[in-house]
Structures are given as structure tokens and as C-alpha cells.
Design an enzyme around this catalytic site. Sequence first.
Site, PDB file in Angstrom:
ATOM      1  CD  GLN A 131     -14.648  10.065   5.010  1.00 30.30           C
ATOM      2  OE1 GLN A 131     -13.470   9.764   5.170  1.00 30.30           O
ATOM      3  NE2 GLN A 131     -15.154  10.350   3.822  1.00 30.30           N
ATOM      4  CE1 TYR A 174      -3.248  -2.793   0.158  1.00 25.45           C
ATOM      5  CE2 TYR A 174      -3.709  -2.259   2.442  1.00 25.45           C
ATOM      6  CZ  TYR A 174      -3.967  -3.015   1.316  1.00 25.45           C
ATOM      7  OH  TYR A 174      -4.935  -3.986   1.355  1.00 25.45           O
ATOM      8  CB  ALA A 188     -19.786  -0.980  -3.182  1.00 30.07           C
TER       9      ALA A 188
END
Length: 333
Positions: A291, A54, A209
Site C-alpha cells: 500500500q 495514537y 477519505a
Amino acid sequence: MDFRHLGRSGLMVSEISYGNWLTHGSQVEEDAAVACVHAALDEGVTTFDTADAYAETRAEDVLGRALKGQRREGLEIFTKVFWPTAPGRNDRGLSRKHIMESIEGSLRRLRTDYVDLYQAHRFDVETPLEETLRAFDDLVRQGKVLYVGVSEWRADEIARALKIADEMGLDRIVSNQPQYSMLWRVIEEEVVPLSEREGLGQIVWSPIAQGVLTGKYLPGQAPPAGSRAVDEAGGSRFIKGLLKDDVLTRVQDLKPIAAELGLTMAQLAVAWVLQNPNVSSAIVGASRPEQVRDNVKASGVKLDADVLRRIDDVLGPVVVRDPAKTVSPSKRP
């Protein structure tokens, strides 16, 4: 925060995990990344997932700094090995050489003596499976890895690994990390039944998603500026197949269901994957602390059979179930 066993192992994990695939080291500044990690900790998240590949190893480094000073015994830190991390021919795959060298780099960047779960990021068709499993087993014996798992392996690949481990007396894999969401249900046909029989748990990524299930992408309209759908570094290639008007229209039809339950669309999406008893944890990412705080509220939410049927009725025609429709391993995250 609720906790679950990782498969049939004794390891407990927070049912919401924090992952930093698309953010740390690439999309957001380090201060924001650290703030997101601390927000996750404040909300009771103890499980953190990353990978050496990553952001070209930077994500591990950022996570290690963000977790500095935390009680190590109270955390579950997961990372992965497979994808290239340097230009050499042996700087990739699941050979013994790459595994043994990669774990040292991951431990150094994560600032820890061990990782709780070390995962084969993809299946390596060029390396004997016996070699890979023996290397993982040796890391367990050395105390550098507590448990081993895989990511995005097919059912037949998992079954082969379990058979070889049993025959050779090696540590068995305890988990798989697949993509799974209301829209992407590929694992339900073969991977989940096998995992239930053999005691593996799923650590699922992209339960929202790639943001599509938040409802922010509207049919007939261009994606919002700055969203992942317009940012190749943010994974847009993985959601192009979902940005179709028939999919987006049906996602909008989920809004009344979420509203009736007092949930945001994102919370409904995360809660949905957690209804599957084979899911040990759902990975959420974030570029802003709010979030994180929003997504973790899905922990402990129970969706009754009627709600699950209504969701199926809304999404049925656009759900991906056929494993043949998955992207090729070389194009997966």
C-alpha cells in the site's frame, strides 16, 4: 520522491508523509508496521507523522523502534499533544504542565533528542493561548522542538495564535494538519487563504477519505470484511457520512479518469490534494508495505486543469465544503 517547503519555513518535507494513526500499536502487528515504515523509507519518504495519543502512546513507541538505526538528520519526525494519555486531570490539553511533560514522553518513545515538528493536536478552549505558545516557544529554545504547528484548528484560532506570537515575540506556527480530500474540502474557504497569506503549509490527513476514494466501497453493497468501515477501532465513525450510495456512485465514476492517467484510484486521490500549492505534504497510512509503494507513486504527478474540472464535475454535488458540517472537536481523530 518530490520535496516541498513546510509553509514558508526552511524545512523541507517529502510531499508524501507516512502516518501511523490507525495502524501502529493497534490494527497491525509490529512486524507489519515496521515493514511499512521501511517500505516508506525505501520509496524516499523522509517525513513521519504520529501523536502521543495514537494507540494510547503505543504508536510513537512502534515508530521509534521502526526508525532505529536510521540517520536522524535525514528524517523529519512529527508528533502532537492535546488528547489524554493518562487518567490525571492534567494529562490532557495544552497547559504548560501537560506540554512540558508530554514532550518528554514522546521523545523517549520516539528514541530521539528532538522532534522536527510539534503540533497542538486540537485547540484548547480551557488554556490561555499565550500559555500554550510560550510553552512551545520554550521547547524550541531548549532544542527539543525545531518547529511548531497545529492540527485541525479553525482559521480564527490560527489567526489569534499568529497575532499573539507576533506581539510576544514567540516562534510562529508554520503548519496546520487538517483533513482534506476530493470529498472533504472544508479548509479551502478560510484556512487555506489565511495560511497562504501568513506562510503556513498544510500537512493533510485522509487524502483517500478513509479508503472511500479507492473505490473499494460499492453502492448498495455491504463494506468489505475487515475494512475500516466495519471496524470502529479503524476509524469507521469518521467515514459513515461518506458511505452513502450517492457518494459511492460518484466515486465509481472517477475510475475512468484514473485509468486514462494510468493511476490507481488511491494515487489519483493523493495526487489531487498535492495539486493545491498550500499543501506541503499528504499523509498516507498503510497496513501492508505494498500500500505504501502504491501511494507514493502519486508524488510528482501533475493533473492538468481539464482533469481537475472533470473531477469537480463528477463529485460536485457530494463534496463537503461548509465548515459548519465538520464534526465537533471532541469527536475528531
